[in-house]
Design a protein around this motif. Structure first.
Motif, PDB file in Angstrom:
ATOM      1  N   GLU A  85       0.704  -1.183  -0.022  1.00 48.89           N
ATOM      2  CA  GLU A  85       0.021   0.133  -0.165  1.00 48.89           C
ATOM      3  C   GLU A  85       0.946   1.248   0.083  1.00 48.89           C
ATOM      4  OE1 GLU A  85      -3.662  -2.342   2.313  1.00 48.89           O
ATOM      5  OE2 GLU A  85      -2.629  -0.819   3.426  1.00 48.89           O
ATOM      6  N   GLU A  89      -1.637   0.558  11.914  1.00 53.14           N
ATOM      7  CA  GLU A  89      -1.591   1.944  12.045  1.00 53.14           C
ATOM      8  C   GLU A  89      -0.822   2.674  10.662  1.00 53.14           C
ATOM      9  OE1 GLU A  89      -2.675   3.042  15.124  1.00 53.14           O
ATOM     10  OE2 GLU A  89      -3.101   4.814  14.463  1.00 53.14           O
ATOM     11  N   ARG A 130      -0.983   1.487   7.780  1.00 58.72           N
ATOM     12  CA  ARG A 130      -2.115   1.301   6.908  1.00 58.72           C
ATOM     13  C   ARG A 130      -3.336   2.089   6.918  1.00 58.72           C
ATOM     14  NH1 ARG A 130      -4.378  -4.097   6.858  1.00 58.72           N
ATOM     15  NH2 ARG A 130      -4.997  -3.416   4.612  1.00 58.72           N
ATOM     16  N   ILE A 131      -3.509   2.809   8.142  1.00 59.81           N
ATOM     17  CA  ILE A 131      -4.506   3.649   8.290  1.00 59.81           C
ATOM     18  C   ILE A 131      -3.967   5.011   7.673  1.00 59.81           C
ATOM     19  CG2 ILE A 131      -6.015   5.055   9.888  1.00 59.81           C
ATOM     20  CD1 ILE A 131      -5.887   2.412  11.794  1.00 59.81           C
ATOM     21  N   SER A 179      -4.100   4.744   3.865  1.00 50.54           N
ATOM     22  CA  SER A 179      -5.398   5.075   3.375  1.00 50.54           C
ATOM     23  C   SER A 179      -5.883   6.327   3.184  1.00 50.54           C
ATOM     24  CB  SER A 179      -6.227   3.939   3.945  1.00 50.54           C
ATOM     25  OG  SER A 179      -6.938   4.736   5.045  1.00 50.54           O
ATOM     26  N   ARG A 180      -5.291   6.943   4.163  1.00 52.46           N
ATOM     27  CA  ARG A 180      -5.783   8.554   4.079  1.00 52.46           C
ATOM     28  C   ARG A 180      -4.813   9.023   2.849  1.00 52.46           C
ATOM     29  NH1 ARG A 180      -5.637   9.297  10.174  1.00 52.46           N
ATOM     30  NH2 ARG A 180      -7.542   8.576  10.759  1.00 52.46           N
ATOM     31  N   ALA A 232      -6.294   8.315  -0.417  1.00 51.38           N
ATOM     32  CA  ALA A 232      -7.610   8.963  -0.558  1.00 51.38           C
ATOM     33  C   ALA A 232      -7.482  10.262  -1.260  1.00 51.38           C
ATOM     34  CB  ALA A 232      -8.403   8.933   0.787  1.00 51.38           C
ATOM     35  N   SER A 233      -6.438  10.835  -0.350  1.00 48.84           N
ATOM     36  CA  SER A 233      -5.901  12.378  -0.654  1.00 48.84           C
ATOM     37  C   SER A 233      -5.501  12.619  -2.199  1.00 48.84           C
ATOM     38  CB  SER A 233      -5.077  13.200   0.364  1.00 48.84           C
ATOM     39  OG  SER A 233      -3.779  12.379   0.335  1.00 48.84           O
ATOM     40  N   ASN A 267      -9.617   5.845  -3.011  1.00 48.25           N
ATOM     41  CA  ASN A 267     -10.285   5.552  -1.909  1.00 48.25           C
ATOM     42  C   ASN A 267     -10.671   3.964  -1.917  1.00 48.25           C
ATOM     43  OD1 ASN A 267     -11.076   5.981   0.505  1.00 48.25           O
ATOM     44  ND2 ASN A 267     -12.964   6.798   0.129  1.00 48.25           N
ATOM     45  N   LYS A 268      -9.947   3.120  -2.320  1.00 48.61           N
ATOM     46  CA  LYS A 268     -10.309   1.654  -2.372  1.00 48.61           C
ATOM     47  C   LYS A 268      -9.032   0.799  -1.829  1.00 48.61           C
ATOM     48  CE  LYS A 268      -9.721   1.723  -7.162  1.00 48.61           C
ATOM     49  NZ  LYS A 268      -9.044   0.652  -7.989  1.00 48.61           N
ATOM     50  N   PRO A 269      -9.474  -0.323  -1.536  1.00 46.26           N
ATOM     51  CA  PRO A 269      -8.356  -1.368  -1.385  1.00 46.26           C
ATOM     52  C   PRO A 269      -7.500  -1.555  -2.565  1.00 46.26           C
ATOM     53  CG  PRO A 269     -10.479  -2.629  -1.004  1.00 46.26           C
ATOM     54  CD  PRO A 269     -10.940  -0.913  -1.429  1.00 46.26           C
ATOM     55  N   GLN A 326      -7.971  -2.534  14.162  1.00 42.24           N
ATOM     56  CA  GLN A 326      -7.343  -1.717  13.311  1.00 42.24           C
ATOM     57  C   GLN A 326      -7.619  -1.860  11.722  1.00 42.24           C
ATOM     58  OE1 GLN A 326      -5.923   0.599  14.556  1.00 42.24           O
ATOM     59  NE2 GLN A 326      -3.566   0.114  14.903  1.00 42.24           N
ATOM     60  N   ARG A 338     -10.753   0.179  11.478  1.00 45.09           N
ATOM     61  CA  ARG A 338     -10.215   1.523  11.235  1.00 45.09           C
ATOM     62  C   ARG A 338      -9.791   1.956  10.015  1.00 45.09           C
ATOM     63  NH1 ARG A 338      -6.085   3.219  15.224  1.00 45.09           N
ATOM     64  NH2 ARG A 338      -6.722   5.333  14.393  1.00 45.09           N
ATOM     65  N   ILE A 339      -9.333   1.027   9.283  1.00 47.88           N
ATOM     66  CA  ILE A 339      -8.987   1.059   7.976  1.00 47.88           C
ATOM     67  C   ILE A 339     -10.159   1.310   6.941  1.00 47.88           C
ATOM     68  CG2 ILE A 339      -7.677  -0.014   5.873  1.00 47.88           C
ATOM     69  CD1 ILE A 339      -5.867  -1.110   7.849  1.00 47.88           C
ATOM     70  N   SER A 396     -11.657   4.549   7.651  1.00 50.80           N
ATOM     71  CA  SER A 396     -11.089   5.751   7.275  1.00 50.80           C
ATOM     72  C   SER A 396     -11.672   6.048   5.677  1.00 50.80           C
ATOM     73  CB  SER A 396      -9.686   5.585   7.432  1.00 50.80           C
ATOM     74  OG  SER A 396      -8.964   4.990   6.265  1.00 50.80           O
ATOM     75  N   ARG A 397     -11.653   4.898   5.161  1.00 47.17           N
ATOM     76  CA  ARG A 397     -12.193   4.954   3.600  1.00 47.17           C
ATOM     77  C   ARG A 397     -13.320   5.304   3.166  1.00 47.17           C
ATOM     78  NH1 ARG A 397      -9.908  -0.451   2.370  1.00 47.17           N
ATOM     79  NH2 ARG A 397      -7.577  -0.193   2.292  1.00 47.17           N
ATOM     80  N   ALA A 438     -13.410   9.236   4.274  1.00 48.53           N
ATOM     81  CA  ALA A 438     -13.069   9.911   3.011  1.00 48.53           C
ATOM     82  C   ALA A 438     -14.001   9.833   2.090  1.00 48.53           C
ATOM     83  CB  ALA A 438     -11.668   9.127   2.551  1.00 48.53           C
ATOM     84  N   SER A 439     -14.642   8.827   1.649  1.00 50.18           N
ATOM     85  CA  SER A 439     -15.848   8.856   0.696  1.00 50.18           C
ATOM     86  C   SER A 439     -16.884   9.799   1.044  1.00 50.18           C
ATOM     87  CB  SER A 439     -16.228   7.437   0.210  1.00 50.18           C
ATOM     88  OG  SER A 439     -17.088   6.979   1.517  1.00 50.18           O
ATOM     89  N   ASN A 464     -11.511  13.142   5.331  1.00 47.79           N
ATOM     90  CA  ASN A 464     -10.163  12.247   5.119  1.00 47.79           C
ATOM     91  C   ASN A 464      -9.055  12.963   6.096  1.00 47.79           C
ATOM     92  OD1 ASN A 464      -8.336  10.416   4.135  1.00 47.79           O
ATOM     93  ND2 ASN A 464      -7.553  11.850   2.459  1.00 47.79           N
ATOM     94  N   LYS A 465      -9.356  12.714   7.270  1.00 45.59           N
ATOM     95  CA  LYS A 465      -8.457  13.386   8.388  1.00 45.59           C
ATOM     96  C   LYS A 465      -8.761  12.544   9.703  1.00 45.59           C
ATOM     97  CE  LYS A 465     -10.984  17.507   9.559  1.00 45.59           C
ATOM     98  NZ  LYS A 465     -11.374  17.734  10.778  1.00 45.59           N
TER      99      LYS A 465
END
Lengths: 500, 500
Positions: free
Chosen positions: A371, A429, A431-432, A435-436, A439-440, A444-446, B428, B431-432, B435-436, B439-440, B444-445
């Motif tokens: 990722e 942590e 990965r979280i 993922s942000r 997204a930025s 915003n997907k796996p 976790q 949480r991942i 977070s997606r 974001a959607s 996204n923070k």
């Protein structure tokens, strides 16, 4: 006496009975004394050295002539047929069994080739053959330093004695290929005169010195672990000159060593996918063992891996260093009264639980690396990625510390599970945060994970041309190694020793 | 004999010496026999019941007249002054010590009030006083069922005998307030005639029955754990009638019980922040103990929590149920030859490592709940949130299973650390996903976390008006509880027992 005389006068046969039974008892005592003397003689004979050996004598065969029982049992380290799940002496390909590790070590030699450990007998053989040491066709070729030899042979103290410590480590691995010829052996742990245990490697002495401890003053029982700790520890190659150093200055547990490395901003390599500055854990066997219940109860490595044995009246240390599970009667069962099967299952249960957690930690680390690569590909900046990389660095260090040791899951399962818990947390942590970041940058997907279900698929994914590496290695093994062996033979033919 | 006669003829004093020493030996033997008989008599006397007690006799005082040693030691469960970090018999507020739990149980009674466990002596007192049981001013008021009484008193088997099992559980908790008067005691574990151990609670018998096991055929050593397992287990209230049920049908470990609950889509409550259908773990002491090394070596709960004692020649089971750490000489040291300090430190080390991992698991769960709430607030749909909620459900179930037990960190530290590792992973992972989702929905923070550094701040955050609850409780304690006590007294005055 008068009473006895009276009795004998009355019944003369009682006197004769007393007489003959005295003769019989004296005869039996004679037999016992003879047996004791004989065994003692055997013991003295067995330990009468036939040769005077110098401390820098690297040839185990020569030491073995003086100490045949220890030597013969040591040669059995060639037999690694006991391994929980596998049979035979063949190399077991750890990357094939668990291709996730290829991803975790992308950009580092371990991703090319990593086998399960074999006995000390194979130390030289295996280091020459592994793809990790490359195929250096000249003494100056290749990227690995001479420090890589440090734990492989009693030729190391011999050479350090000759060149000095710092100069030994300098230069490319291939430059000492002809000098390092004998697999790990007698001179690595023994004093040539007294046969007492002796620390031959400076790194251990220096590490304790920096903590104000004179390790040479250790007790015999401590030495039965410390000679192993010369090599079975976490270490790194410090600075330009690749000086072998143990990172214990802030403490010996995973957290303290992490702080130590961070304070130096030390890294072994930059990860090929996530660009993380990585730390490769070596095998912190000693550190982990010290945190477990057996060390807390005063045991030494040798108590379980080299128990005492008795042969022909001589008690000696069994030098067939191996898993105690292959020798339960002489190890575990000295203290534990359970059956072999029960004890084995107790160990396997610990291993299973640690293994399950380790497997999860690896899976998450793989995802974290992939990722992070996706984030870089999506245009993430150094600044954005920095906190992610710190998390990945720590998560993998903790995973590696937990699994790189040989018996960690048994030596200190509670500590290892604690550490793996932190690894899982940190990977996730990372990965979280990733993922942000993704997204930025509009994703915003796996992320799509590659197929890394086999070693070869995983190696292809990280861009390794293993077939080519193997071909090069074969040329090196066919041409260079025989030259090394020949040179060593010629040199050793000139060594002296006195026959006593 | 002839020889002896000859000797005596020769030296008459030898004959007298023999005579008097024989007299002396016989006299000493007499003394010994007298001592043995006396002790035996004392033992017989001590166990001579003075009253005939019926199996449904709930008053421990009555049983205590027959068995004073057991009873007196049992009364010592009032003394809970030994607790590793704290002193005194006062209630220790677990939510104050760790306010994160307020968030984890938001929407469930445990978020109002949760104290560290005290001795059996306080069973009735504590259940009346806790805010969890609310302040029901009529028999029909309140939300908790009568099942909540199931483990609190020997009045439970008495009432079950009268009303039947299913009918006992039915109805509101306050409706049996006057019936359940005596704290956990003799009739809960003993046969009134033989004083043998006896299972009085149907839930345990039924759980084993469903697995085809007749638990009544257990050995004495098994019974020394099973009587504890009547209550010290994971359980839930099944269906409309809140029938007390142990969720063991698929196995007794955390994974199997999770599968069991999932297969029923069972949930104890919907989380007030994340809207997760939650499972509250009870205290799976028995299940966890069975997975540890002490159970594997054949120990029972009573071996460490109720060791044998000797007093006036009578050997009896110490009924002062407590932490073995307060009685190391009679528990740990029966097998382990280490000092008290060493053994204590071994336990504390396990607790510390588990505690650290538990703390991390809680922190991540708190974040997962709060972030999920943020996602709902941002407009996330049921469909989007479903996978998140499954992850949170499992993560918290695993955390709760690990910490709800009384001695889990010691009973099976390896299993508990394995479980906590999975909890950390799942939180976790939740949480991942969250977070997606965030974001959607344009966020996204990192989410803003509330200040939950004290119990009162955390309770305020989840909208609890604790002061009001406390006031209502006081009214209940002042008015209703004295009525219950009075009614119980009047009823008990009519009970019969024969004086023998």
């Amino acid at each position: 006496m008068k009473a006895i005389t009276l009795i004998i006068k009355e019944k003369p046969w009682i006197g004769w009975a007393l007489f003959f039974s005295t003769i019989l008892i004296v005869f039996l005592l004679g037999l016992l004394a003879s047996s004791v003397i004989e065994r003692r003689a055997e013991a003295v004979y067995a330990y009468k050295p036939s040769k005077e050996i110098s401390q820098t004598e690297p040839r185990n065969t020569i030491w073995g002539e003086n100490y045949p029982r220890e030597y013969e049992s040591y040669l059995k380290t060639a037999d690694t047929s006991f391994r929980s799940q596998y049979n035979g002496n063949a190399l077991i390909d750890a990357l094939e069994l668990d291709p996730k590790m290829v991803i975790l070590w992308a950009g580092y030699p371990f991703s090319k080739d990593y086998n399960q450990p074999r006995g000390h007998y194979y130390a030289i053989d295996d280091i020459r053959k592994t793809l990790r040491t490359e195929a250096p066709m000249t003494p100056e070729a290749g990227k690995l330093p001479n420090t890589c030899w440090a734990c492989k042979s009693p030729d190391v103290p011999r050479m350090m004695n000759k060149t000095g410590i710092a100069d030994f480590y300098k230069g490319n691995w291939a430059s000492k290929g002809a000098e390092i010829a004998n697999f790990i052996g007698c001179a690595d742990c023994h004093d040539a005169k007294t046969m007492n245990l002796r620390i031959s490697r400076p790194a251990l002495i220096e590490a304790f010195e920096r903590q104000g401890i004179d390790v040479k003053k250790s007790s015999q029982q401590e030495m039965r672990s410390l000679v192993c700790a010369q090599c079975h520890v976490e270490y790194y190659f410090q600075g330009e000159d690749k000086y072998l150093t143990f990172p214990w200055d802030k403490g010996m547990n995973v957290d303290s060593i992490e702080k130590y490395y961070d304070s130096y901003e030390f890294s072994d390599w930059k990860h090929a996918l996530s660009r993380t500055p990585m730390i490769k854990a070596q095998h912190p066997d000693f550190e982990v063992f010290k945190m477990g219940i057996h060390a807390q109860r005063g045991l030494a490595c040798a108590d379980c891996h080299m128990p005492y044995r008795s042969e022909g009246g001589v008690k000696f240390t069994d030098h067939h260093i191996q898993s105690p599970l292959n020798n339960i009667a002489n190890t575990c069962q000295i203290c534990h009264r359970e059956s072999e099967e029960t004890l084995k299952n107790n160990v396997y249960e610990r291993q299973r639980k640690v293994h399950q957690t380790k497997d999860k930690a690896e899976e998450l680390l793989v995802k974290a690396h992939i990722e992070a690569k996706a984030a870089w590909d999506a245009g993430a900046s150094e600044n954005e990625m920095k906190p992610v990389l710190i998390l990945i660095r720590h998560a993998q260090w903790r995973w590696d510390f937990s699994v790189a040791g040989h018996g960690n899951a048994f030596h200190a399962p509670i500590e290892i599970l604690r550490i793996l818990g932190t690894s899982i947390d940190l990977s996730q942590e990372a990965r979280i945060l990733t993922s942000r970041i993704l997204a930025s940058h509009g994703i915003n997907k796996p992320v799509d994970y590659p197929d890394i279900s086999t070693k070869s698929k995983a190696q292809k994914f990280i861009g390794l041309d293993i077939e080519n590496l193997k071909k090069e290695k074969q040329v090196f093994l066919n041409k260079i190694v025989p030259e090394w062996i020949q040179k060593a033979k010629e040199r050793e033919a000139k060594y002296n020793f006195k026959t006593l």
